[in-house]
Enzyme design. Structure first.
Site: not given
Ligand code: GLA
Length: 382
Positions: A119, A169
C-alpha cells in the site's frame, strides 16, 4: 541474519524449493497515463517479492506468506472463480490466467516473502503477481515471454482482484534493467531503456500513509478519463484514448468537457508530453530540467488529477532546498504512499536524514527512506 527463504520453506514443507523474485518499482514520471494508452518512465528497484515453490503429489495449491499467518488451500481443478478478499487473490488470479492460456497448474506449495511495503505505491501487488507467475510457470513446463507474463498479471489484477490498473507496474517488474529507466509506450508496449546517470540516486520517501488501490478513487479516475474520451470523440472520431488528445486539441475542444473531467484530461495530456520531455532531459543528463518536470508532474497530480494527499505534499515540500536535490514528486497511484526524489549520490545520505527530520516535524509521522538505484526485473533466484 534472517533465515533464508529456502530454509524456511524446507522447515514448513520438507522439500527444497525453486525461488523466483520480482521487484517493486518507482515511476520517475508519467503518472495515471498508462491506462490512457500513454507514456510512462518507471524503473525497477531493489525491494522485491520472492516466491518459493515445490510440487506436491496431490492437486492442492497451498499458499503461505511470511507476513500474514495462516494458510490457503485450493484444489487446482476447482480454483475459486471470485476473489477471496485476501492476499492470495493475486496468486489465484495469476493461476487462473495461466489455466485460461492452456498452462497446466500442478499441485504445489508456495511460500511468499515480501520486501516491498504494501500500500505504499511501490507495486507490491505487481511484484507478487509476477513472482507467482514465474513460479507457477516453472512447474507447468510452459514458457511465456516476459511481456506476456506482464499482460497476464495485469489482467489478473483487473478481472480477478478488481483494480482496473494499467500495465506499467507489471511491465517494469518483468522488464526492468539495472541502471536504466524504462520508457514504455503503453499502447504498443514498445519500450526503450534509458540510462540513469551514475551520479544519481533514487531516494524513496514513504509517508507511511497507506492507500488502497482497489477502493473506488482509482477506478473513478479511470471512468472520468473514459468519459472524456467519449465526449471528445463525438467531434473527433479518431480519438480512442486520451493518448490521442494533443495539447492543441484539448485547447480547442476542452470547453465540451465538464470542469472536473477537463482537469483530469488536462493532467493526462500534459503528463504524456512531460514524459517525452523527461526522456530528452535524461538523455542529455540535464537533471535540472528533469527535476523541474517532476515538480510540474506533482503539481498537476495534486491540483488537476487530485490524487495527492497532505502528507505527500508535505514530503515533496520538505525536499526543497536540500543540497543535491534535483526534483521530486509523488510516485504511483497516490492517496498516500511514497515520493521519489532525484538526488546527487554524494548528498543522498544527508538528504535522507534531513528530509526525515523535516517530515517528522511537519506531519508528526516517522517516515521511512530508501536510497535506491534502478535494478533488474524479475528472475529465477536459484
Ligand atoms: C498504479 C497502477 C498503475 C498506474 C499507476 C498510476 O500503480 O497499478 O497501472 O496506473 O497507479 O500511474
Amino acid at each position: 541474519m534472517a533465515i533464508s527463504l529456502a530454509c524456511r520453506f524446507e522447515e514448513i514443507f520438507s522439500s527444497i524449493p525453486r525461488i523466483y523474485r520480482a521487484p517493486g518499482r518507482i515511476n520517475l514520471i508519467g503518472e495515471h497515463t498508462d491506462y490512457n494508452d500513454g507514456f510512462v518512465m518507471p524503473a525497477a528497484i531493489g525491494l522485491s517479492t520472492q516466491v518459493a515453490i515445490a510440487p506436491r503429489t496431490d492437486r492442492k495449491l497451498v499458499l503461505r506468506s511470511e507476513e500474514v499467518s495462516g494458510e490457503f488451500e485450493f484444489d487446482v481443478h476447482h480454483l475459486p472463480e471470485r476473489r477471496v478478499g485476501a492476499w492470495c487473490d493475486y496468486v489465484l488470479g495469476v493461476a487462473l490466467g495461466l489455466q485460461r492460456r492452456g498452462c497446466e497448474i500442478k499441485g504445489a506449495n508456495l511460500l511468499v516473502r515480501g520486501e516491498v511495503p504494501i500500500g505504499a505505491g511501490l507495486s507490491s501487488s505487481a511484484a507478487l503477481e509476477v513472482a507467482s507467475a514465474l513460479a507457477l510457470l516453472s512447474l507447468s513446463g510452459a514458457a511465456l515471454a516476459m511481456p506476456e507474463v506482464a499482460k497476464l498479471c495485469r489482467e489478473a489484477e483487473n478481472s480477478f482482484v478488481g483494480a482496473r490498473v494499467g500495465i506499467m507496474d507489471q511491465f517494469v517488474s518483468c522488464m526492468g534493467k539495472a541502471g536504466h529507466a524504462v520508457l514504455l509506450d503503453c499502447r504498443s508496449l514498445e519500450f526503450k531503456l534509458v540510462p540513469i546517470p551514475r551520479e544519481i540516486r533514487l531516494v524513496i520517501c514513504n509517508t507511511m500513509v497507506k492507500h488502497d488501490l482497489a477502493v473506488g478513487s482509482y477506478n473513478a479516475r479511470r471512468e472520468e478519463c473514459e468519459e472524456a474520451v467519449r465526449i471528445l470523440a463525438r467531434r473527433n472520431p479518431e480519438i480512442r484514448a486520451l493518448r490521442d488528445v494533443s495539447v492543441d486539441l484539448l485547447a480547442k475542444y476542452g470547453e465540451d468537457l465538464p470542469a472536473v473531467i477537463r482537469k483530469r484530461c488536462s493532467h493526462v495530456v500534459h503528463e504524456n508530453q512531460r514524459v517525452l520531455d523527461a526522456v530528452q532531459a535524461l538523455a542529455a543528463a540535464d537533471l535540472t530540467r528533469l527535476g523541474e518536470l517532476m515538480r510540474e508532474s506533482h503539481r498537476s497530480l495534486r491540483d488537476l488529477y487530485e490524487v495527492s494527499c497532505r502528507e505527500l505534499d508535505l514530503m515533496v515540500e520538505a525536499a526543497e532546498g536540500l543540497p543535491g536535490y534535483c526534483g521530486g514528486r509523488m510516485t504511483g497511484g497516490g492517496f498516500g504512499g511514497c515520493t521519489i526524489n532525484l538526488m546527487r549520490a554524494d548528498n543522498a545520505q544527508e538528504f535522507a536524514a534531513q528530509i526525515s527530520e523535516r517530515y517528522r516535524r511537519a506531519a508528526g509521522i516517522e517516515p521511512r527512506v530508501y536510497i535506491c538505484a534502478a535494478e533488474d526485473g524479475a528472475q529465477a533466484v536459484n
